[in-house]
Scaffold this motif. Structure first.
Motif, short mmCIF file in Angstrom:
data_model
loop_
_atom_site.label_atom_id
_atom_site.label_comp_id
_atom_site.label_asym_id
_atom_site.label_seq_id
_atom_site.Cartn_x
_atom_site.Cartn_y
_atom_site.Cartn_z
N UNK A 145 1.01 -1.29 -0.13
CA UNK A 145 -0.70 0.33 0.07
C UNK A 145 0.98 1.37 -0.29
N UNK A 146 1.88 1.36 1.43
CA UNK A 146 2.94 2.59 1.27
C UNK A 146 3.44 2.61 -0.03
N UNK A 147 3.68 1.19 -1.36
CA UNK A 147 4.81 1.64 -2.90
C UNK A 147 3.25 2.09 -3.09
N UNK A 148 2.31 2.32 -3.54
CA UNK A 148 0.45 3.09 -3.92
C UNK A 148 0.53 4.47 -3.79
N UNK A 149 0.31 4.69 -2.54
CA UNK A 149 0.21 6.11 -1.65
C UNK A 149 1.56 7.08 -2.28
N UNK A 150 2.62 6.66 -1.55
CA UNK A 150 3.86 7.10 -1.56
C UNK A 150 4.35 8.03 -0.53
N UNK A 151 5.28 8.64 0.16
CA UNK A 151 5.40 8.81 0.62
C UNK A 151 4.71 10.01 1.30
N UNK A 152 5.36 11.21 0.28
CA UNK A 152 4.10 12.26 0.10
C UNK A 152 2.72 11.63 0.52
N UNK A 153 1.82 11.17 -0.38
CA UNK A 153 0.81 11.30 0.44
C UNK A 153 -0.01 10.79 1.84
N UNK A 154 1.49 10.01 2.28
CA UNK A 154 1.59 9.87 3.91
C UNK A 154 1.92 10.62 4.75
N UNK A 177 11.23 -0.66 7.68
CA UNK A 177 12.10 -0.58 6.79
C UNK A 177 12.84 -0.77 5.66
N UNK A 178 12.54 -1.60 5.42
CA UNK A 178 12.72 -1.98 3.67
C UNK A 178 12.08 -1.45 2.34
N UNK A 179 11.38 -1.14 3.15
CA UNK A 179 10.66 -0.17 1.53
C UNK A 179 10.78 1.38 1.52
N UNK A 180 11.15 2.01 0.76
CA UNK A 180 11.73 3.06 -0.21
C UNK A 180 10.91 3.72 0.90
N UNK A 181 9.50 3.53 0.40
CA UNK A 181 8.94 4.87 0.65
C UNK A 181 8.48 5.39 2.37
N UNK A 182 8.90 3.66 2.97
CA UNK A 182 9.22 3.63 4.42
C UNK A 182 10.27 5.11 4.75
N UNK A 183 11.40 4.56 4.24
CA UNK A 183 12.18 4.78 5.10
C UNK A 183 12.62 6.73 3.83
N UNK A 184 11.92 7.34 2.88
CA UNK A 184 11.67 8.75 2.87
C UNK A 184 10.81 8.71 3.52
N UNK A 185 9.49 8.81 3.93
CA UNK A 185 8.27 9.44 5.10
C UNK A 185 9.20 9.10 6.18
N UNK A 186 10.46 8.58 6.86
CA UNK A 186 11.12 8.42 7.83
C UNK A 186 11.71 9.83 7.94
N UNK A 187 12.74 10.05 6.89
CA UNK A 187 13.53 11.04 6.65
C UNK A 187 12.29 11.90 6.72
N UNK A 188 11.99 12.24 5.91
CA UNK A 188 11.06 13.70 6.52
C UNK A 188 10.72 13.76 7.64
#
Length: 394
Positions: A145-154, A177-188
């Motif tokens: 679901x994260x890969x569909x939504x993207x970090x900005x939407x989350x 932590x294996x998700x690129x979107x999760x890491x991008x969201x956490x970084x933000x």
């Protein structure tokens, strides 16, 4: 489908591979959450040196659908729910489902879909709440679901969500932590404009969020602590109180890693010198000193790395830092009854880290002698430090 008991899962894992160590068996048991197939999968991945969560994709269709026909809308509802550790589906309005439901799927429809998975044990209802289980399955569904939504939407959802949903989202994110979107969201989120600011870190909620995010981007989390706390004087650190407990827990995790040991240990020491939790056994002081136990030290760092931090502390101009370092050197003399708190060895979805331990009697002797030599060099001098050192050697 009723979850199997923990004892049965442990027995299955042990029967699958009797050579797995106790910590890995415990980890597989915990992530399986009563699912025998997930336990076998986790044990197989551990045996092969893989990651139980990252290799769970192959089980999703079999566990989710069984003989039932796949349903895209029901799967989307399940994926969205998997982004949260738990959701309230009943009780006074608004429910959590009404907050996360969108125009494409009404709250009643989403509830119906989610409860349809209860028979298979994938969605577990406890009172007013539901939870997607087991963790490896929820992590994979959440990642989809994260890969569909993207970090900005989350990030936009997080900004407007009530605090309890923010917490439940981060409780689940620690396994992604294996998700690129999760890491991008956490970084933000860890930026200085958000949770990464000292004023936010020094709140119970902000520090709790930081603690969970440290599972996802541990290197960045360490850099944030360096930036926000590393330059503070000891007296200034004493005023860091509301967020201290969660930050110390995060440091327990960061100090376990070889990559962040040096920086985490030094900050843990400075927080220990500014101790404000004397009544807690796993406070900053206790955790720093435990790093110098021979066994169950709470770090995979080898003795040379630990001794470098210790020697720097013993040479400090600050009396509180020297005192803690001397007491830490005293821990190196202990020969038994080792223990430590918590589960800092488990970071994100990674297999548990292993405490360094001596492999030969020579390494045992070298470790103890390193402590004796340091204490002896202090004991021959005069003053309070020497008195403490002589008391530890005696």
């Amino acid at each position: 489908v009723e979850p199997a008991s923990s004892s049965l899962i442990e027995a299955m894992v042990g029967a699958f591979d009797s050579n797995l160590d106790a910590m890995t068996k415990s980890y597989v048991r915990d992530i399986a959450q009563g699912f025998p197939r997930m336990a076998v999968h986790g044990a197989s991945a551990a045996q092969e040196g893989g990651n139980p969560i990252r290799n769970a994709e192959e089980l999703i269709d079999r566990i989710v659908w069984g003989r039932r026909s796949a349903d895209a809308e029901a799967l989307r509802a399940l994926e969205v729910a998997s982004l949260f550790d738990a959701l309230r589906i009943k009780g006074e309005a608004p429910t959590d489902l009404s907050t996360i439901a969108d125009t494409a799927m009404s709250e009643p429809r989403m509830r119906e879909h989610l409860l349809s998975f209860a028979e298979r044990g994938i969605v577990v209802q406890k009172g007013r709440f539901i939870q997607v289980q087991p963790i490896p399955l929820a992590a994979q569904l959440g990642r989809r679901r994260l890969s569909v939504l993207g970090a900005p939407a989350v990030a936009r959802f997080f900004a407007d969500a009530p605090p309890h949903l923010k917490s439940r989202l981060l409780d689940r994110l620690r396994w992604l932590d294996m998700s690129d979107e999760a890491r991008a969201f956490a970084t933000d989120l860890l930026s200085i404009a958000a949770i990464g600011a000292r004023a936010v870190l020094d709140t119970e909620f902000g520090a709790r969020c930081f603690d969970q995010l440290s599972h996802v981007v541990p290197d960045l989390a360490m850099s944030v602590l360096d930036r926000e706390l590393g330059h503070l004087y000891i007296d200034e650190l004493k005023s860091f109180s509301s967020g201290r407990r969660h930050v110390v827990w995060a440091l327990e995790r960061l100090v376990f890693r070889r990559q962040t040991f040096d920086r985490a240990a030094r900050l843990l020491l400075r927080l220990a010198a500014a101790e404000t939790e004397p009544e807690i056994g796993n406070n900053a002081t206790g955790e720093f000193k435990r790093l110098f136990q021979r066994d169950l030290s709470g770090t995979e760092a080898e003795p040379p790395a630990r001794l470098a931090v210790l020697d720097e502390a013993l040479a400090s101009d600050h009396s509180s830092i020297r005192r803690i370092a001397i007491e830490a050197a005293g821990e190196m003399l202990e020969t038994g009854h080792f223990s430590r708190f918590g589960s800092a060895e488990v970071i994100g979805s990674q297999a548990p880290l292993q405490d360094w331990c001596p492999k030969t009697w020579g390494e045992v002797s070298d470790f103890h002698m390193a402590g004796v030599e340091r204490l002896a060099s202090i004991a021959i001098a005069a003053g309070q430090d020497a008195d403490i050192a002589r008391g530890l050697i005696a």
